[in-house]
Design a protein around this motif. Structure first.
Motif: not given
Length: 124
Positions: A102-120
């Motif tokens: 429940q941080r509702n943040g804007v930095t990557d430190r505010d998030y716990d789990d990540w997807g693998q990334g996708t190229q655009v």
């Protein structure tokens, strides 16, 4: 174990649209906030939007407001990033992320789990 799997992305001409998807497994997501980030070569990771905690609203920064939107489907445990009027400067690897605290943040430190990334890649 939480896993976020992204799909979508690819090559598009300037002015075109793409939709990125991110599916979660191993966790409930109905209350969690989802974030989207991007990282271009040689640049820091940039926040491009969030589906807020509780899922009832979104936050889109000015840098992409009016072109990017975020939606979610809690039943499918998915979040989407719709990107319209794409520009070459939108070229980056895009990541989805999950905020379970429940941080509702804007930095990557505010998030716990990540997807693998996708190229655009947006061509001019």
């Amino acid at each position: 174990q939480v896993q976020l799997v992204q799909s979508g992305g690819g090559l598009v001409q300037a002015g075109g649209s793409l939709r990125l998807s991110c599916a979660a497994s191993g966790t409930r997501v109905s209350l969690y906030a989802w974030g989207w980030f991007r990282q271009a070569p040689g640049k820091e990771r940039e926040f491009v939007g969030r589906s807020n905690w509780g899922g009832m609203s979104t936050y889109i920064p000015d840098s992409v407001k009016g072109r990017f939107t975020i939606s979610r489907d809690n039943a499918k445990k998915m979040v989407y990033l719709q990107m319209n009027s794409l520009k070459p400067e939108d070229t980056a690897v895009y990541y989805c992320a999950l905020d379970t605290r429940q941080r509702n943040g804007v930095t990557d430190r505010d998030y716990d789990d990540w997807g693998q990334g996708t190229q655009v890649t947006v061509s001019s």
